[in-house]
Design a protein around this motif. Structure first.
Motif, PDB file in Angstrom:
ATOM      1  N   TRP A 184       7.199   4.231 -12.555  1.00  0.00           N
ATOM      2  CA  TRP A 184       7.378   2.917 -13.566  1.00  0.00           C
ATOM      3  C   TRP A 184       6.307   1.842 -13.387  1.00  0.00           C
ATOM      4  N   GLU A 185       5.475   1.847 -12.320  1.00  0.00           N
ATOM      5  CA  GLU A 185       4.518   0.896 -12.021  1.00  0.00           C
ATOM      6  C   GLU A 185       3.252   1.727 -11.435  1.00  0.00           C
ATOM      7  N   ALA A 186       2.288   1.566 -11.966  1.00  0.00           N
ATOM      8  CA  ALA A 186       0.736   2.100 -11.578  1.00  0.00           C
ATOM      9  C   ALA A 186       0.476   1.499 -10.147  1.00  0.00           C
ATOM     10  N   PRO A 187       0.415   2.244  -9.167  1.00  0.00           N
ATOM     11  CA  PRO A 187       0.170   1.514  -7.857  1.00  0.00           C
ATOM     12  C   PRO A 187      -1.376   1.110  -7.904  1.00  0.00           C
ATOM     13  N   THR A 188      -1.406  -0.147  -7.430  1.00  0.00           N
ATOM     14  CA  THR A 188      -2.680  -0.991  -7.451  1.00  0.00           C
ATOM     15  C   THR A 188      -3.221  -1.363  -6.231  1.00  0.00           C
ATOM     16  N   SER A 189      -2.259  -1.186  -5.010  1.00  0.00           N
ATOM     17  CA  SER A 189      -2.500  -2.003  -3.749  1.00  0.00           C
ATOM     18  C   SER A 189      -3.307  -0.958  -2.717  1.00  0.00           C
ATOM     19  N   GLY A 190      -3.698  -0.086  -2.948  1.00  0.00           N
ATOM     20  CA  GLY A 190      -4.484   0.959  -2.152  1.00  0.00           C
ATOM     21  C   GLY A 190      -3.756   1.385  -1.090  1.00  0.00           C
ATOM     22  N   ASN A 191      -2.540   1.753  -1.260  1.00  0.00           N
ATOM     23  CA  ASN A 191      -1.694   2.723  -0.103  1.00  0.00           C
ATOM     24  C   ASN A 191      -2.039   3.943  -0.291  1.00  0.00           C
ATOM     25  N   GLY A 192      -2.719   4.432   0.591  1.00  0.00           N
ATOM     26  CA  GLY A 192      -3.248   5.839   0.257  1.00  0.00           C
ATOM     27  C   GLY A 192      -2.383   6.799   0.982  1.00  0.00           C
ATOM     28  N   ALA A 193      -2.610   8.171   1.231  1.00  0.00           N
ATOM     29  CA  ALA A 193      -2.000   9.288   1.724  1.00  0.00           C
ATOM     30  C   ALA A 193      -1.489   8.917   2.954  1.00  0.00           C
ATOM     31  N   GLU A 194      -2.359   8.147   3.885  1.00  0.00           N
ATOM     32  CA  GLU A 194      -1.747   7.722   5.127  1.00  0.00           C
ATOM     33  C   GLU A 194      -0.576   6.894   5.350  1.00  0.00           C
ATOM     34  N   VAL A 195      -0.331   6.054   4.263  1.00  0.00           N
ATOM     35  CA  VAL A 195       0.625   4.986   4.221  1.00  0.00           C
ATOM     36  C   VAL A 195       2.046   5.769   3.417  1.00  0.00           C
ATOM     37  N   SER A 196       2.303   6.758   3.986  1.00  0.00           N
ATOM     38  CA  SER A 196       3.637   7.604   3.348  1.00  0.00           C
ATOM     39  C   SER A 196       4.546   7.860   4.268  1.00  0.00           C
ATOM     40  N   VAL A 197       5.796   8.250   4.100  1.00  0.00           N
ATOM     41  CA  VAL A 197       6.481   8.739   4.963  1.00  0.00           C
ATOM     42  C   VAL A 197       6.325  10.063   5.520  1.00  0.00           C
ATOM     43  N   GLU A 198       5.726  10.862   4.700  1.00  0.00           N
ATOM     44  CA  GLU A 198       5.496  12.306   5.177  1.00  0.00           C
ATOM     45  C   GLU A 198       4.195  12.081   6.360  1.00  0.00           C
ATOM     46  N   ALA A 199       3.356  11.437   6.201  1.00  0.00           N
ATOM     47  CA  ALA A 199       2.164  11.371   6.989  1.00  0.00           C
ATOM     48  C   ALA A 199       2.718  10.673   8.375  1.00  0.00           C
ATOM     49  N   GLU A 200       3.509   9.833   8.301  1.00  0.00           N
ATOM     50  CA  GLU A 200       3.825   9.116   9.344  1.00  0.00           C
ATOM     51  C   GLU A 200       4.854   9.346  10.346  1.00  0.00           C
ATOM     52  N   GLN A 201       5.824  10.258   9.661  1.00  0.00           N
ATOM     53  CA  GLN A 201       6.928  10.854  10.318  1.00  0.00           C
ATOM     54  C   GLN A 201       6.412  11.829  11.325  1.00  0.00           C
ATOM     55  N   VAL A 202       5.088  12.665  11.116  1.00  0.00           N
ATOM     56  CA  VAL A 202       4.566  13.616  11.979  1.00  0.00           C
ATOM     57  C   VAL A 202       3.592  12.961  13.001  1.00  0.00           C
ATOM     58  N   ASP A 203       3.322  11.644  12.899  1.00  0.00           N
ATOM     59  CA  ASP A 203       2.426  11.154  13.943  1.00  0.00           C
ATOM     60  C   ASP A 203       3.060  10.257  14.653  1.00  0.00           C
ATOM     61  N   PRO A 204       3.186  10.666  15.994  1.00  0.00           N
ATOM     62  CA  PRO A 204       4.126   9.895  16.814  1.00  0.00           C
ATOM     63  C   PRO A 204       3.749   8.291  17.186  1.00  0.00           C
ATOM     64  N   ASN A 205       2.223   8.191  16.890  1.00  0.00           N
ATOM     65  CA  ASN A 205       2.007   6.618  16.948  1.00  0.00           C
ATOM     66  C   ASN A 205       1.815   5.848  15.776  1.00  0.00           C
ATOM     67  N   SER A 206       2.569   6.357  14.786  1.00  0.00           N
ATOM     68  CA  SER A 206       2.580   5.549  13.269  1.00  0.00           C
ATOM     69  C   SER A 206       3.293   4.473  13.548  1.00  0.00           C
ATOM     70  N   LEU A 207       3.094   3.364  12.643  1.00  0.00           N
ATOM     71  CA  LEU A 207       3.871   2.420  12.400  1.00  0.00           C
ATOM     72  C   LEU A 207       5.245   2.547  12.062  1.00  0.00           C
ATOM     73  N   LEU A 208       5.692   3.801  11.464  1.00  0.00           N
ATOM     74  CA  LEU A 208       7.082   4.136  10.997  1.00  0.00           C
ATOM     75  C   LEU A 208       7.737   4.149  12.363  1.00  0.00           C
ATOM     76  N   HIS A 209       7.235   5.050  13.445  1.00  0.00           N
ATOM     77  CA  HIS A 209       7.785   5.402  14.734  1.00  0.00           C
ATOM     78  C   HIS A 209       7.999   4.085  15.465  1.00  0.00           C
ATOM     79  N   TYR A 210       6.892   3.296  15.370  1.00  0.00           N
ATOM     80  CA  TYR A 210       6.964   2.061  16.120  1.00  0.00           C
ATOM     81  C   TYR A 210       7.857   1.072  15.604  1.00  0.00           C
ATOM     82  N   TYR A 211       8.378   1.012  14.462  1.00  0.00           N
ATOM     83  CA  TYR A 211       9.466   0.305  13.901  1.00  0.00           C
ATOM     84  C   TYR A 211      10.864   0.706  14.347  1.00  0.00           C
ATOM     85  N   SER A 212      10.816   2.317  14.143  1.00  0.00           N
ATOM     86  CA  SER A 212      12.186   2.934  14.677  1.00  0.00           C
ATOM     87  C   SER A 212      12.421   2.514  16.000  1.00  0.00           C
TER      88      SER A 212
END
Length: 505
Positions: A386-414
């Protein structure tokens, strides 16, 4: 120490007390129309459970002519772009199976100017005329509202009624304020609250809670206006208690100090701590404690004096503010420390969707409410368009990328959220200042019936140390949790690596 893998979502876990704010339109799309929907929230409940949250706040889900939904046309309905009542009831049932509570936005300071109530109210002879506030011949139509915009508005084009005057709308002309001096309005709002509790919601986030009577700039610091606000929310609380006395009610009160927030703790369970959000981000950005623990102790003392409780609704950002990562100039270490501060505090911390990924977003508002990124590839399954992204959140800022990276911010929050589930003092304990060794450290003690723990944050990019044999203080000598490897306790005290947090027992 790298965070553990995200928890298995098939088993309920102890509550963390953490809530997660979802803009349904941007969350997950299950029918391919580019707009997130309630079934999309249901589809991602396992993700939320694995993250460790124990509650979700849904931004407005009622019918509305706007994309954001904060101008409602039917308080008893579901926005058809999001689904239907069956979809909502299914979401509630599935969330509750997982031990996840659901609170919904209750936007009752104002309605939409397209609501049937307001359309009827344009007729001075309608019983709904008194549901809104109208100017008279003495009204200064140039008066600014408490939100800094024009308070009074001419009737909408095509809806004019002979002899009618301007109406009050402190946010926008599309959002006419309801008149809470009218008993019929108050009774209707209690009825609406009871209706949704009857559907199974666990409570409400009260939009613009301070503005029920705080309409004009002259009202902002008026104690009479504050008293009327508190009286109304007390009436509302008593009204919904008849359906669910345990309903959780948190208010949006954008005041700059704890003493101004404290009166709302009498009728409400909590209010969002806006001044604290600024303080937490400032501490992380400047890598200094800025007397944070002392400020917090004064804050909680004000809350206890008002309500006899120690509770809070801390957060870092929400849908009206620039995202945390953007406020911190994309510094991942500062982002981690802001999260660690937030998630070791009392109360029910709130996370804005995508914050756990490091999602960026500046003004305008729509850019802070962009689609949740699920896959590395933009436009993947379920991603809203519905909204075209404009904030520069690339492939690395995604659930798919961060779930497999044990040092990601997602794992840190969890990891941090699960600390709250595993250590009851972090979730439910008291709060007490503990002496800090230097201004790069933030230290506080949390204690409940299970025991006391000491939380220490090193906000800086350099190793820090602090003594643990402080006269008159408990002696904490066991490392219970650490956010990274390398923290040690020796004869000199605690040694902390850069940008790290520990919990001592």
């Amino acid at each position: 120490m790298p965070a553990p893998a995200l928890a298995d979502a098939t088993h309920q876990q102890p509550s963390s007390g953490v809530y997660y704010e979802i803009f349904v339109r941007s969350w997950y799309d299950t029918n391919g129309d580019g707009i997130g929907d309630l079934n999309g929230v249901t589809a991602k409940l396992d993700y939320l459970q694995s993250l460790g949250v124990s509650g979700i706040w849904l931004m407005p889900i009622n019918p509305s002519p706007s994309y954001h939904g904060y101008d409602i046309t039917d308080y008893y309905g579901i926005n058809p772009q999001y689904g239907n009542m069956h979809d909502f009831e299914h979401l509630l049932a599935e969330a509750h199976k997982r031990g996840i509570k659901v609170i919904m936005d209750l936007v009752i300071n104002h309605s939409s100017n397209e609501h049937p109530w307001f359309k009827a109210a344009l007729d001075p002879n309608s019983p709904y005329h008194g549901w809104y506030a109208w100017a008279d011949k003495y009204t200064d139509l140039d008066t600014l509202s408490a939100t800094g915009v024009s308070a009074w508005h001419a009737q909408p084009a095509g809806m004019k009624h002979a002899g009618m005057r301007d109406y009050l709308g402190i946010f926008a002309p599309t959002m006419p304020d309801l008149n809470y001096d009218n008993p019929a309005v108050r009774a209707e709002m209690v009825k609406i609250g009871r209706y949704w509790l009857g559907k199974g919601v666990d409570g409400f986030r009260l939009d613009a809670a301070q503005h029920i009577y705080d309409d004009l700039q002259s009202d902002v610091d008026d104690p009479t206006v504050l008293a009327k606000n508190i009286a109304w929310w007390t009436e509302f609380r008593h009204g919904i208690d008849a359906v669910n006395p345990h309903a959780y009610v948190v208010g949006e009160v954008t005041r700059p100090s704890a003493t101004e927030l404290a009166p709302y703790f009498k009728p409400l369970d909590a209010v969002f701590n806006f001044p604290l959000a600024t303080q937490l981000i400032d501490c992380a950005r400047r890598e200094r404690n800025l007397s944070l623990a002392v400020i917090l102790e004064h804050t909680y003392a004000a809350y206890r004096a008002a309500s006899g409780r120690l509770d809070d609704a801390p957060f870092l950002s929400n849908h009206d503010q620039e995202r945390v990562m953007s406020q911190l100039d994309d510094n991942p270490q500062h982002m981690r420390m802001a999260a660690a501060l937030l998630l070791t505090l009392p109360g029910q911390p709130y996370i804005y969707y995508g914050e756990e990924l490091g999602t960026r977003g500046h003004k305008p508002d729509s850019a802070m409410r962009e689609p949740m990124r699920w896959q590395r590839t933009s436009g993947g399954r379920g991603e809203t368009t519905w909204e075209a992204p404009t904030s520069g959140n690339g492939a690395e800022v995604s659930v798919e990328a961060e779930q497999v990276d044990p040092n990601s911010l997602l794992h840190y929050y969890s990891m941090l959220i699960h600390w709250r589930s595993e250590i009851s003092a972090l979730r439910d304990g008291s709060f007490r200042v503990y002496p800090e060794a230097n201004d790069h450290l933030v230290v506080w003690e949390r204690a409940d019936a299970q025991g006391a723990v000491l939380v220490v944050h090193n906000l800086s990019g350099a190793p820090q140390s602090m003594p643990l044999d402080v006269p008159g203080e408990p002696h904490f000598n066991h490392l219970l949790r650490q956010s990274t490897t390398g923290a040690t306790i020796d004869a000199e005290g605690l040694q902390l690596p850069p940008y790290s947090s520990v919990v001592l027992q």
